[in-house]
Write a protein that holds these residues in place. Structure first.
Motif, PDB file in Angstrom:
ATOM      1  N   PHE A   1      -1.907   0.845   3.610  1.00 23.82           N
ATOM      2  CA  PHE A   1      -2.503  -0.084   4.567  1.00 23.82           C
ATOM      3  C   PHE A   1      -2.242  -1.532   4.163  1.00 23.82           C
ATOM      4  O   PHE A   1      -2.153  -1.843   2.974  1.00 23.82           O
ATOM      5  N   ALA A   2      -2.161  -2.399   5.146  1.00 15.12           N
ATOM      6  CA  ALA A   2      -2.027  -3.831   4.851  1.00 15.12           C
ATOM      7  C   ALA A   2      -3.253  -4.313   4.084  1.00 15.12           C
ATOM      8  O   ALA A   2      -3.140  -5.053   3.098  1.00 15.12           O
ATOM      9  N   GLN A   3      -4.436  -3.905   4.550  1.00 13.45           N
ATOM     10  CA  GLN A   3      -5.696  -4.156   3.835  1.00 13.45           C
ATOM     11  C   GLN A   3      -6.429  -2.821   3.698  1.00 13.45           C
ATOM     12  O   GLN A   3      -6.205  -1.897   4.470  1.00 13.45           O
ATOM     13  N   LYS A   4      -7.304  -2.738   2.718  1.00 11.32           N
ATOM     14  CA  LYS A   4      -7.997  -1.485   2.426  1.00 11.32           C
ATOM     15  C   LYS A   4      -8.756  -0.980   3.654  1.00 11.32           C
ATOM     16  O   LYS A   4      -9.411  -1.760   4.356  1.00 11.32           O
ATOM     17  N   ASP A   5      -8.654   0.308   3.920  1.00 11.07           N
ATOM     18  CA  ASP A   5      -9.401   0.943   5.002  1.00 11.07           C
ATOM     19  C   ASP A   5     -10.641   1.596   4.388  1.00 11.07           C
ATOM     20  O   ASP A   5     -10.520   2.554   3.621  1.00 11.07           O
ATOM     21  N   PRO A   6     -11.842   1.112   4.705  1.00 11.68           N
ATOM     22  CA  PRO A   6     -13.050   1.651   4.055  1.00 11.68           C
ATOM     23  C   PRO A   6     -13.317   3.114   4.380  1.00 11.68           C
ATOM     24  O   PRO A   6     -14.018   3.785   3.630  1.00 11.68           O
ATOM     25  N   MET A   7     -12.751   3.632   5.481  1.00 15.44           N
ATOM     26  CA  MET A   7     -12.925   5.046   5.803  1.00 15.44           C
ATOM     27  C   MET A   7     -11.907   5.932   5.076  1.00 15.44           C
ATOM     28  O   MET A   7     -12.027   7.157   5.092  1.00 15.44           O
ATOM     29  N   ARG A   8     -10.929   5.310   4.450  1.00 12.78           N
ATOM     30  CA  ARG A   8      -9.883   6.065   3.740  1.00 12.78           C
ATOM     31  C   ARG A   8      -9.682   5.430   2.360  1.00 12.78           C
ATOM     32  O   ARG A   8      -8.615   4.898   2.050  1.00 12.78           O
ATOM     33  N   PRO A   9     -10.697   5.463   1.512  1.00 10.56           N
ATOM     34  CA  PRO A   9     -10.656   4.717   0.263  1.00 10.56           C
ATOM     35  C   PRO A   9      -9.603   5.196  -0.730  1.00 10.56           C
ATOM     36  O   PRO A   9      -9.208   4.440  -1.618  1.00 10.56           O
ATOM     37  N   SER A  10      -9.130   6.433  -0.588  1.00 12.02           N
ATOM     38  CA  SER A  10      -8.134   6.935  -1.538  1.00 12.02           C
ATOM     39  C   SER A  10      -6.722   6.458  -1.214  1.00 12.02           C
ATOM     40  O   SER A  10      -5.820   6.578  -2.052  1.00 12.02           O
ATOM     41  N   GLU A  11      -6.531   5.920  -0.013  1.00  8.93           N
ATOM     42  CA  GLU A  11      -5.199   5.442   0.375  1.00  8.93           C
ATOM     43  C   GLU A  11      -4.989   4.010  -0.128  1.00  8.93           C
ATOM     44  O   GLU A  11      -5.871   3.161   0.039  1.00  8.93           O
ATOM     45  N   PRO A  12      -3.825   3.720  -0.735  1.00 11.11           N
ATOM     46  CA  PRO A  12      -3.610   2.373  -1.273  1.00 11.11           C
ATOM     47  C   PRO A  12      -3.399   1.338  -0.177  1.00 11.11           C
ATOM     48  O   PRO A  12      -2.922   1.655   0.914  1.00 11.11           O
ATOM     49  N   ASP A  13      -3.750   0.105  -0.506  1.00 11.58           N
ATOM     50  CA  ASP A  13      -3.343  -1.001   0.355  1.00 11.58           C
ATOM     51  C   ASP A  13      -2.057  -1.599  -0.214  1.00 11.58           C
ATOM     52  O   ASP A  13      -1.529  -1.135  -1.235  1.00 11.58           O
ATOM     53  N   ALA A  14      -1.538  -2.620   0.449  1.00  8.42           N
ATOM     54  CA  ALA A  14      -0.247  -3.179   0.065  1.00  8.42           C
ATOM     55  C   ALA A  14      -0.259  -3.714  -1.358  1.00  8.42           C
ATOM     56  O   ALA A  14       0.703  -3.515  -2.117  1.00  8.42           O
ATOM     57  N   ALA A  15      -1.343  -4.365  -1.756  1.00  4.22           N
ATOM     58  CA  ALA A  15      -1.404  -4.945  -3.104  1.00  4.22           C
ATOM     59  C   ALA A  15      -1.373  -3.849  -4.166  1.00  4.22           C
ATOM     60  O   ALA A  15      -0.679  -3.971  -5.188  1.00  4.22           O
TER      61      ALA A  15
END
Length: 313
Positions: A27-41
Motif C-alpha cells: 500500500f502507498a500508506q498503511k491500511d489499518p484493516m490489513r496491518p500485515s501488508e507492508p506500505d511503500a516505506a
C-alpha cells in the motif's frame, strides 16, 4: 556491522538453498484493516535489504540453477499472489529502484472487474459508515463495532467461516452480506489485462493462479483442470508470451490443494509451482511444490535475522 555478520553467516550456509518471499499487496500508506501488508516505506527497506545483503534472482532462473546444483549463496526471489493493481503502481517502482526481479501470480477471473471475496468482506466491515452488521446469512447474530480494532477482529473472525466454502458459495455469501447491510462495493483492486501486460513489460514475470481462486481441494478433478489450464491460457493470450509458473491458491498442501492438482499443473505445461509451506527449497525439493517464506518483522535487523534463520539447517 550486524548485517555484515549475518550476510557472512548465510554466505557459508545458503548455497543451493532458495528463499522465495511471498507478498500480496503493497500500500502507498498503511491500511489499518490489513496491518500485515507492508506500505511503500516498509517494502522499500525490505527490498534495499535484499539488494544489499542477498542475491535477488528471477524465479525461473533460480529454479534452473537450483536443478543444476549451481544456485549461489544468499539467493532470494520475490513473489506476489493474486494480481493487485498496487503491485504495478506501488511495488513495481520500488522493485525497479533496487533492480529486484519479481513474479506476480494472477487469478484471472478478477481481471475483468470485481474484487476477491476476502477483500470484499474486509472492506465491508471496514466501512466507517456502518457500525452494526447483519450477519444472518452466516447464521450469526448482529454485531456492533466501535473502533478499528473491533472492526479488524470481526473481519478476521468471519474469514475462516467462509474460506473453505466452494468459491461460488463464497461469492453468494458476500453478495448477501452486502445486500443485508445495504453497503456499496469499493473500487476494483485487481489489475486489468492491460495493466498485467504493462507490468510484464517492466520485466516482472507473470504466473498463473487459477481463474476464481478456489480451494482446489474442494474442486473436482475436472474443475481443477479448468481452473489451472484456463488461467494459464488466458494470461498467454493477454501477454502473447508463455506462462511457466503457477501458485496454488491459499497454498497449503493437502488442506488447500491435493496431489492430483500437482499432476494437473505438470500436465498443463507449467515448469514449476509454489506453495505457501514455510521454508527454503533445495535441489531435492519438488519443483511443483516449492516453499515460500517471508519474515513478518518490522525492523530491518530482525527481518534479516529471520531470513538467515530460515536458511539454516
Amino acid at each position: 556491522m550486524l548485517h555484515w555478520m549475518l550476510k557472512q553467516l548465510s554466505q557459508l550456509t545458503s548455497k543451493n538453498k532458495l528463499s522465495i518471499l511471498i507478498y500480496h499487496q503493497v500500500f502507498a500508506q498503511k491500511d489499518p484493516m490489513r496491518p500485515s501488508e507492508p506500505d511503500a516505506a516498509e517494502f522499500d527497506w525490505q527490498m534495499k535489504l535484499l539488494k544489499d545483503h542477498f542475491n535477488p534472482l528471477p524465479l525461473s532462473e533460480a529454479i534452473t540453477l537450483l536443478k543444476m546444483n549451481r544456485l549461489p549463496a544468499n539467493s532470494v526471489c520475490v513473489t506476489f499472489d493474486d494480481g493487485y493493481v498496487n503491485n504495478l503502481t506501488v511495488a513495481q517502482p520500488i522493485l525497479a529502484k533496487y533492480e529486484i526481479p519479481a513474479t506476480v501470480y494472477v487469478a484471472t477471473g478478477f481481471s475483468q472487474g470485481g474484487n476477491m471475496w476476502n477483500d470484499r468482506l474486509i472492506d465491508l466491515i471496514g466501512n466507517s459508515s456502518l457500525s452494526e452488521f447483519n450477519l444472518s446469512t452466516l447464521q450469526l447474530p448482529s454485531e456492533n463495532v466501535t473502533d478499528i480494532t473491533s472492526r479488524r477482529e470481526l473481519a478476521y473472525k468471519l474469514i475462516p467461516l467462509i474460506k473453505y466454502q466452494d468459491y461460488q458459495q463464497r461469492i453468494a455469501i458476500i453478495d448477501q452480506l452486502y445486500a443485508d447491510n445495504q453497503a456499496d462495493e469499493v473500487a476494483n483492486k485487481m489489475m486489468n489485462p492491460a495493466q498485467i501486460k504493462q507490468l510484464a513489460e517492466t520485466g516482472v514475470e507473470i504466473g498463473a493462479h487459477t481463474v476464481d481462486h478456489p480451494i482446489l481441494a474442494s474442486q473436482s478433478a475436472e474443475q481443477q483442470h479448468q481452473q489451472i489450464n484456463q488461467s494459464k491460457q488466458q494470461l498467454e493470450q493477454w501477454l502473447q508470451q508463455p506462462v511457466v509458473g503457477f501458485a496454488y491458491p491459499n497454498g497449503k498442501p493437502v488442506e488447500d490443494y491435493p496431489l492430483s492438482a500437482v499432476e494437473i499443473v505438470k500436465q498443463a505445461g507449467l515448469d514449476y509451482a509454489v506453495s505457501t509451506s514455510w521454508g527454503i527449497s533445495t535441489p531435492q525439493s519438488d519443483m511443483f511444490q516449492l516453499n515460500r517464506f517471508t519474515p513478518w518483522d518490522k525492523s530491518p535487523l530482525k527481518f534479516h535475522l529471520r531470513m538467515v534463520r530460515n536458511m539454516l539447517p
